[in-house]
Design a protein around this motif. Structure first.
Motif, PDB file in Angstrom:
ATOM      1  N   SER A  10     -14.988 142.359  -4.947  1.00  0.00           N
ATOM      2  CA  SER A  10     -14.536 141.483  -6.028  1.00  0.00           C
ATOM      3  C   SER A  10     -15.721 140.714  -6.605  1.00  0.00           C
ATOM      4  N   ASN A  11     -16.580 140.212  -5.731  1.00  0.00           N
ATOM      5  CA  ASN A  11     -17.769 139.496  -6.212  1.00  0.00           C
ATOM      6  C   ASN A  11     -18.734 140.426  -6.936  1.00  0.00           C
ATOM      7  N   ARG A  39     -17.923 143.052  -8.591  1.00  0.00           N
ATOM      8  CA  ARG A  39     -17.354 143.321  -9.905  1.00  0.00           C
ATOM      9  C   ARG A  39     -17.581 142.137 -10.832  1.00  0.00           C
ATOM     10  N   ALA A  40     -17.318 140.937 -10.307  1.00  0.00           N
ATOM     11  CA  ALA A  40     -17.506 139.741 -11.134  1.00  0.00           C
ATOM     12  C   ALA A  40     -18.952 139.652 -11.593  1.00  0.00           C
ATOM     13  N   ALA A  77     -11.477 139.409 -24.058  1.00  0.00           N
ATOM     14  CA  ALA A  77     -10.787 139.389 -22.766  1.00  0.00           C
ATOM     15  C   ALA A  77      -9.418 138.748 -22.920  1.00  0.00           C
ATOM     16  N   PRO A 111      -5.522 141.243  -9.481  1.00  0.00           N
ATOM     17  CA  PRO A 111      -5.473 140.946 -10.918  1.00  0.00           C
ATOM     18  C   PRO A 111      -6.825 141.036 -11.610  1.00  0.00           C
ATOM     19  N   SER A 112      -7.906 140.627 -10.938  1.00  0.00           N
ATOM     20  CA  SER A 112      -9.193 140.662 -11.637  1.00  0.00           C
ATOM     21  C   SER A 112      -9.747 142.085 -11.727  1.00  0.00           C
ATOM     22  N   LYS A 147      -7.580 142.952 -15.135  1.00  0.00           N
ATOM     23  CA  LYS A 147      -7.868 142.105 -16.289  1.00  0.00           C
ATOM     24  C   LYS A 147      -9.239 141.474 -16.102  1.00  0.00           C
ATOM     25  N   THR A 148      -9.800 141.004 -17.207  1.00  0.00           N
ATOM     26  CA  THR A 148     -11.075 140.295 -17.108  1.00  0.00           C
ATOM     27  C   THR A 148     -10.791 138.808 -17.029  1.00  0.00           C
ATOM     28  N   PRO A 149     -11.178 138.152 -15.937  1.00  0.00           N
ATOM     29  CA  PRO A 149     -10.946 136.699 -15.875  1.00  0.00           C
ATOM     30  C   PRO A 149     -11.827 135.989 -16.894  1.00  0.00           C
ATOM     31  N   LEU A 150     -11.291 134.925 -17.457  1.00  0.00           N
ATOM     32  CA  LEU A 150     -12.047 134.165 -18.460  1.00  0.00           C
ATOM     33  C   LEU A 150     -13.348 133.620 -17.882  1.00  0.00           C
ATOM     34  N   GLU A 151     -13.260 133.168 -16.624  1.00  0.00           N
ATOM     35  CA  GLU A 151     -14.442 132.665 -15.918  1.00  0.00           C
ATOM     36  C   GLU A 151     -15.614 133.616 -16.048  1.00  0.00           C
ATOM     37  N   GLN A 180     -16.815 134.357 -19.797  1.00  0.00           N
ATOM     38  CA  GLN A 180     -17.399 133.218 -20.486  1.00  0.00           C
ATOM     39  C   GLN A 180     -18.913 133.131 -20.314  1.00  0.00           C
ATOM     40  N   LEU A 205      -5.850 135.632 -17.351  1.00  0.00           N
ATOM     41  CA  LEU A 205      -6.351 135.386 -16.005  1.00  0.00           C
ATOM     42  C   LEU A 205      -7.574 134.491 -16.132  1.00  0.00           C
ATOM     43  N   HIS A 206      -7.615 133.412 -15.348  1.00  0.00           N
ATOM     44  CA  HIS A 206      -8.747 132.497 -15.469  1.00  0.00           C
ATOM     45  C   HIS A 206      -9.809 132.717 -14.405  1.00  0.00           C
TER      46      HIS A 206
END
Lengths: 729, 729
Positions: free
Chosen positions: A176-177, A179-180, A330, A672-673, A676-680, A683, B336-337
């Protein structure tokens, strides 16, 4: 299988493996083979030998290099997807290592010092105790009924389960990290500014689809909407475009041939010629250079005309909409746009290179229907794949073949050939079927209406996973056809536990050999790349004339997750299921995944080139399937332990709900992430102001692309009716 | 039940109904009863008699008025939820009417002219043909085995199913449009500018939660973020606030009493007094006016101090975040945030008036656990509710009661009393349980951690639906306890079809009476509002002193969807299931839903006042449950028809998958816009620039609300550490 034949098969595989590794070490050092062993390095514009002198001199240099490469090196070379695949291998490896550390020292002595096998042999006078191999002696089968030693096996199941939960949680967090991090790099990626819009409603007669998309999105996103690209049916334009490209290639080739023919003795050279008919075999003989140049000259205006028609009249009801910031895109891709869900559906845009254009314009109902039909076909294939094969082999009996294809008579009538063919024809059909299956599944997944290549690969990988786990693993162990088991199951669901428990222990030795064969021979071939090597050298010598052709001859392709992941998952499932029944399988599993990880890392760093980047979107599937394997394992053990008449066996039952809860919590938290692309993440700052025109034109299919970026407006205008554009100016 | 007792019971109910309608007509014309019969009208500040002279003069005036009111009148009076409830009633009504139009003229003659009952009676010499009532003669039971007449019944099932699909599709579309219209009105509604944020991570030690919310949302929505309101644990502040309000009420009452006591003979009057102890029965006697004023004076600074502490130190990890436009809020609530889903979860904000504050700060895992526990409790209640009741009645036998409560001895020792009590004690326990059930279910749903009242009502309604459908309908027809049936079912699932088929036809007459009783007596009471009328007049005469108290005495409450909808659904299920078995039930169902619609419309227009507005969020639940009823019906028929030894019965089987596909398609198409706000809808123009401060302060709980709007900044500053606010200024 007795112990000596087991060891023989093991040794043979090992020798093959060592031989192949030596071949690899020797061949990969020869510079002429660089395009086969270092294509990824070459494509990234690096020198494969630079800084590696030491590495290439020693035969284990590649190992040292693979071990020392960090995760960011892997990401740089093969993308996040490759890194996630390595995480998958190391995850299974960690599960097996942690399990083995406890299970081997505990279970082997506990089983080895008991005497159930000798006893039962004692009853059956025909056998002597020597008949039992050490493998069987060191397994659950050697523990006596109702023995207190069974507690050790029971608690081992808990140990393996909790090790799995722990390692999976860590890995999911890590991925997850990863990917982020990949999604928040300051690089500008066109897909992060775009949204795929499907199910566009029919526009009013005086508007084109392009107009209606523009006005709809401009109204809903007044500040962030940039432009839209309506999907067109460009098959015809693409055909012309390909023809032009083809002629260009031929021209280049002919020019090289012509230049080479200018020897000192004949400075004028020979102009290459070819025939225009089928495969260049028949038809008029023409001068290639002249003919191709003419063809290109003829085709170019045709293409231009077709481009105009395509843009204007072949608009489809799907579009790619661009926004002027990542977070706007996003956010738009996650927001419901229309009051009814079957209009204006939005989703994240795939990368330009992996879009499957014809699927974009399929509407939501068509997608649903296609999906249902495909799923039914796959279900039938998984459960009844023997039926068509038997049918095919029945039809293609020798007698039939003789009648249909008389020229085979001479061969078929020979007695030995006849016997062999009669014996092997059904198996041949099966082998052909199994070889074609991955491509068939890819084709089926594509037919579902999925918009991107990476998603198709994921879908095909899932289908293949079900196929091999059901048919190889469960099919082999249960011993009957799956269909027969299925009917029993429907009538009495709890029987699955009993069935697995009864049949599984018998297969231990078979699967030990199976795993060993898989990794020694499979990995040896993978590493040494003998087949691509031979093909490359043959092509280079006899076929390729231009640089481009040589380049095409060594194009490495990508990792092929659609077969790789399910195959690894099969081994993981097998090893997990036998981990407590016959703990000796664990070292084999460890070697499989350790070698697999090492070789995959080497191949990612040096060989394969990703053909798309889905930022680890595959991981949730791998995660779910490891849990599925764990559930099969737990179910099996709930079936196996009671066979030893051990009354505490129900202590294992809580593991099943625990696994489900674990699966639920991990998916709830992390999944979920991945969709979808989280706004965090969206941004994060970009390194420069994005060049929106470049982003936009990245999505224009090559056959429609205008020659200059300045022509983008012309390109766009071609799609609207001026009547409807007028007010918006 | 024979025909005469059936008719007697029908007639009795009808007479009661007519009597109650007459009482209503008479009472509702008296101006003094206006607060009971026209509270909604009064609260909207209208004169109930204006323009209605004609209506009120004729006894059917209310009917004319209800019929002539348009849907927008209903929305204006009772909100979209009430309109959707009426749509639900009219949907079931249309299904029944369309079904009846075909079924009654076809099936009644087909069944009535056959002779199965007489024949079977002929075999059984003890009975004569006259023993069969006309009801039984006109039902499926009178058709002979293997008769071709069964085709009529079989096709009727198809007719009812397709009528249901058609009507449901129309209604869902209608409700969807209704919701879209309601959400795109130009009125400014605070909840459309807000987003509820839960699972806020722990802020760093030098930041308050408020600070971290502000900085997080300001970073992610730089252009659209307005302000945030952190949820606080304000129970203590609220307690003080309520005490003040209570004292204010007492003061007002005492002043009115004092003023009234100033008669001509005693112009100085009597100052009212009360005792300060428990319920005003014990303790010191004080002058009420003086005492209350002092109390208020004491409490006000306490409240102010508590407000400050609450705002600063009792911040919870949930917040309401405001955006400066509707579409920004709609978009933010769907995006998603955070990278992990258990942090910064967002959802649409509920209306301020229906927020359940203590639930907002529960974290996602707690919510999941609570939900699971509550679902298990409800499951156990539905299936085993008889167990605790039997246990309670066993403990509270007369002997026990005598010993525990000796003062009852005198009563209990009387012989008649004893007999009666012994016979009815278990039933009494059951009645008490059933009466408390809706409140219990509401309480349970609230405990799940749901943030809004409307959602709690929906959840409770679902639970109640399962309870009554399982226990009243299936429980009665199958005749055994549900638990017993359940165990059979688990062992042999296909038996449900057989079980329903065997038992259902027997209950036709019982359910006919049941439906009739329900509507005649139930609707009579509903319309005449006798109980609220009596309570209102008693309170007004003896208790109420001030205007506010009178107003509280006639406060009408809302429609109470949590019991209303499940009860209607029970009738719908019953009528649907019997529609083909005993078509005579259809007219009863039609009357039930026609009268229900009429009376509900009257009550919505004149009586009930909505306590929240969920814009028809209830509809998808109603829709799903009508389909569930249809599925029960189809399953039943698949079980009933083969009992007649009719070999074409399997023709009905495709209906089951068709129903599922229909349910899937409708939910796919329409449901998303019931959980999310489509951008299309949020984008509509507002009638004026929204006053953001008013929107913000609408969400401040009354006990924390600053006295003036200008104090909002002070209110906000109280929540942050100045250290962290400094850089953002």
């Amino acid at each position: 299988m007795d112990i000596s034949s087991f060891i023989t098969s093991l040794l043979t595989s090992f020798i093959i493996f060592v031989a192949l590794v030596l071949v690899f070490t020797w061949l990969s050092r020869r510079p002429g083979n660089a395009p086969v062993y270092y294509p990824s390095v070459l494509l990234r514009g690096l020198d494969p030998w630079e800084g590696r002198r030491r590495g290439t001199r020693s035969p284990v240099g590649w190992i040292r290099e693979a071990l020392s490469a960090s995760e960011s090196d892997v990401v740089a070379a093969g993308g996040v997807d490759a890194a996630v695949y390595l995480v998958f291998l190391s995850t299974v490896l960690s599960i097996l290592v942690f399990s083995g550390i406890v299970l081997l020292p505990v279970l082997l002595p506990v089983a080895g010092t008991d005497h159930a096998l000798e006893r039962s042999a004692g009853f059956d006078k025909g056998k002597t105790a020597n008949n039992f191999s050490d493998i069987e002696r060191l397994a659950l089968g050697n523990v006596q009924d109702k023995s207190k030693r069974l507690w050790a096996f029971l608690l081992s199941v808990y140990w393996v389960s909790f090790v799995t939960y722990f390692v999976l949680w860590k890995s999911y967090k890590h991925v997850s990290n990863l990917r982020a991090a990949a999604r928040s790099t300051p690089d500008i990626k066109p897909e992060e500014f775009a949204v795929l819009v499907r199910d566009i409603p029919k526009p009013p007669p005086d508007e084109t689809i392009k107009d209606s998309v523009d006005s709809y999105f401009r109204a809903l996103h007044p500040n962030t909407f940039y432009r839209s690209l309506v999907v067109t049916d460009h098959t015809k334009a693409d055909k012309i475009y390909q023809e032009i490209e083809d002629n260009k290639r031929k021209l280049a080739r002919a020019e090289v041939v012509y230049a080479n023919s200018k020897t000192e003795s004949r400075p004028e050279g020979t102009k290459p010629t070819h025939k225009t008919g089928f495969l260049g075999l028949i038809g008029k003989k023409v001068d290639t250079i002249e003919y191709c140049s003419e063809q290109i000259k003829e085709l170019l205006p045709k293409l231009e005309a077709e481009q105009k028609i395509t843009l204007r009249e072949k608009q489809q009801r799907a579009a790619i909409v661009f926004f002027n910031s990542r977070s706007a895109a996003a956010s738009a891709s996650q927001t419901l746009h229309a009051q009814v869900f079957d209009k204006w559906t939005v989703m994240e845009a795939p990368e330009p290179r992996e879009i499957i254009w014809p699927n974009l314009s399929r509407n939501i109902y068509e997608r649903q229907i296609r999906q249902t039909v495909i799923y039914s076909i796959v279900f039938l294939t998984v459960f009844f794949y023997m039926v068509p094969i038997t049918a095919v082999s029945a039809v293609t009996t020798l007698e039939n073949l003789r009648e249909k294809l008389p020229f085979l008579k001479v061969v078929v009538d020979q007695k030995i050939v006849k016997t062999v063919l009669q014996a092997y024809l059904p198996q041949l059909a099966l082998i052909v079927f199994l070889a074609l299956l991955p491509s068939l599944l890819l084709f089926l997944s594509k037919t579902e209406g999925i918009p991107s290549q990476s998603h198709v690969v994921r879908a095909a990988s899932g289908k293949y996973f079900y196929f091999i786990v059901f048919n190889v693993f469960i099919g082999y162990t249960i011993g009957t056809t799956l269909f027969k088991s299925l009917t029993t199951l429907i009538n009495n669901p709890p029987q699955i536990v009993q069935m697995l428990g009864n049949n599984l222990p018998g297969g231990a030795t078979f699967f030990l050999t199976f795993v060993a064969l898989k990794f020694f021979v499979g990995y040896g071939l993978e590493l040494s790349r003998l087949v691509p090597l031979i093909i490359f050298h043959l092509k280079k010598k006899y076929l390729c004339k231009t640089e481009d052709e040589v380049r095409a001859a060594w194009a490495p392709g990508d990792l092929g997750y659609n077969t790789r992941v399910p195959n690894d998952m099969l081994i993981a499932t097998v090893v997990m299921c036998y981990s407590v029944i016959a703990p000796l399988i664990i070292p084999f599993g460890v070697v499989y995944f350790a070698l697999g990880w090492l070789i995959a890392k080497n191949q990612v760093l040096r060989v394969y080139v990703p053909s798309y980047e889905s930022n680890g979107r595959m991981w949730p599937h791998m995660h779910t399937r490891i849990i599925a394997a764990l559930l099969v394992y737990q179910t099996t053990m709930i079936g196996v332990i009671p066979l030893k008449k051990f009354i505490y066996a129900p202590v294992l039952v809580p593991l099943i709900p625990i696994s489900f809860i674990f699966a639920y919590i991990t998916q709830m938290r992390f999944y979920p992430s991945f969709t979808k692309t989280p706004l965090e993440v969206a941004q994060h700052q970009l390194k420069e102001t994005p060049n929106m025109e470049a982003i936009y034109s990245a999505y224009i299919p090559p056959c429609l692309k205008p020659d200059k970026l300045e022509d983008l407006d012309v390109f766009e205008d071609a799609q609207s009716h001026t009547t409807s554009r007028a007010p918006s100016i």
